[in-house]
Design a protein around this motif. Sequence first.
Motif, mmCIF file in Angstrom:
data_model
loop_
_atom_site.group_PDB
_atom_site.id
_atom_site.type_symbol
_atom_site.label_atom_id
_atom_site.label_comp_id
_atom_site.label_asym_id
_atom_site.label_seq_id
_atom_site.Cartn_x
_atom_site.Cartn_y
_atom_site.Cartn_z
ATOM 1 N N ALA A 74 0.854 -1.193 0.000
ATOM 2 C CA ALA A 74 0.000 0.000 0.000
ATOM 3 C C ALA A 74 0.883 1.234 0.000
ATOM 4 O O ALA A 74 0.527 2.267 0.546
ATOM 5 N N LYS A 75 2.067 1.101 -0.661
ATOM 6 C CA LYS A 75 3.002 2.225 -0.594
ATOM 7 C C LYS A 75 2.461 3.474 -1.293
ATOM 8 O O LYS A 75 2.850 4.581 -0.955
ATOM 9 N N ASP A 76 1.538 3.292 -2.284
ATOM 10 C CA ASP A 76 0.979 4.453 -2.977
ATOM 11 C C ASP A 76 -0.187 5.081 -2.216
ATOM 12 O O ASP A 76 -0.735 6.101 -2.639
ATOM 13 N N VAL A 77 -0.603 4.426 -1.110
ATOM 14 C CA VAL A 77 -1.696 4.982 -0.312
ATOM 15 C C VAL A 77 -1.071 5.868 0.774
ATOM 16 O O VAL A 77 -0.170 5.439 1.487
ATOM 17 N N SER A 78 -1.545 7.111 0.848
ATOM 18 C CA SER A 78 -0.956 8.101 1.762
ATOM 19 C C SER A 78 -1.291 7.821 3.233
ATOM 20 O O SER A 78 -2.463 7.659 3.586
ATOM 21 N N MET A 105 -3.359 10.674 4.544
ATOM 22 C CA MET A 105 -4.757 10.499 4.131
ATOM 23 C C MET A 105 -5.455 9.521 5.060
ATOM 24 O O MET A 105 -6.506 9.848 5.624
#
Lengths: 84, 84
Positions: free
Chosen positions: B32-36, B39
């Motif tokens: 989930a590295k692209d999930v902030s 956020m």
Amino acid sequence: MDLTTILGLIAATLTTFSFLPQMIKTWQSKSAKDVSYIMLITFNIGVFLWIIYGISLQSLPVILANGVTLFFNIIILWLKIKYR
Amino acid sequence: MDLTTILGLIAATLTTFSFLPQMIKTWQSKSAKDVSYIMLITFNIGVFLWIIYGISLQSLPVILANGVTLFFNIIILWLKIKYR
């Protein structure tokens, strides 16, 4: 303004603007492969319906919060398509 | 039940369950590295405040929709920490 309304406004501000760091992260990393397409599309349709619901209820907070949320999430979806 | 209420319920169902495919995707890809992080954390605090707001208003739909949303997003946050 009572405490409940203030609490609701803080909640709305947090859930709405939480997508700003996601948008910036996706913009900078040029990658959103870990973000689900189904999530983004389902979420955007849902938020669009929230706006129609807000218009129907003439509720400016519902329209505004969901309008800003939709704006951020359409850009995130567009970035995901652009950088796929 | 009037049309506006039905519209609101469909909107709530879509925005709530949109996080299920994200949870499944993160679970399967173990990434989930692209999930902030900002956020996820901001969103979870906001959704938690929506639940308190719902309890304060005694609104079962607000409590339920945000309860399920919080459940999915705490798991997504936990998976992101686990697979970092």
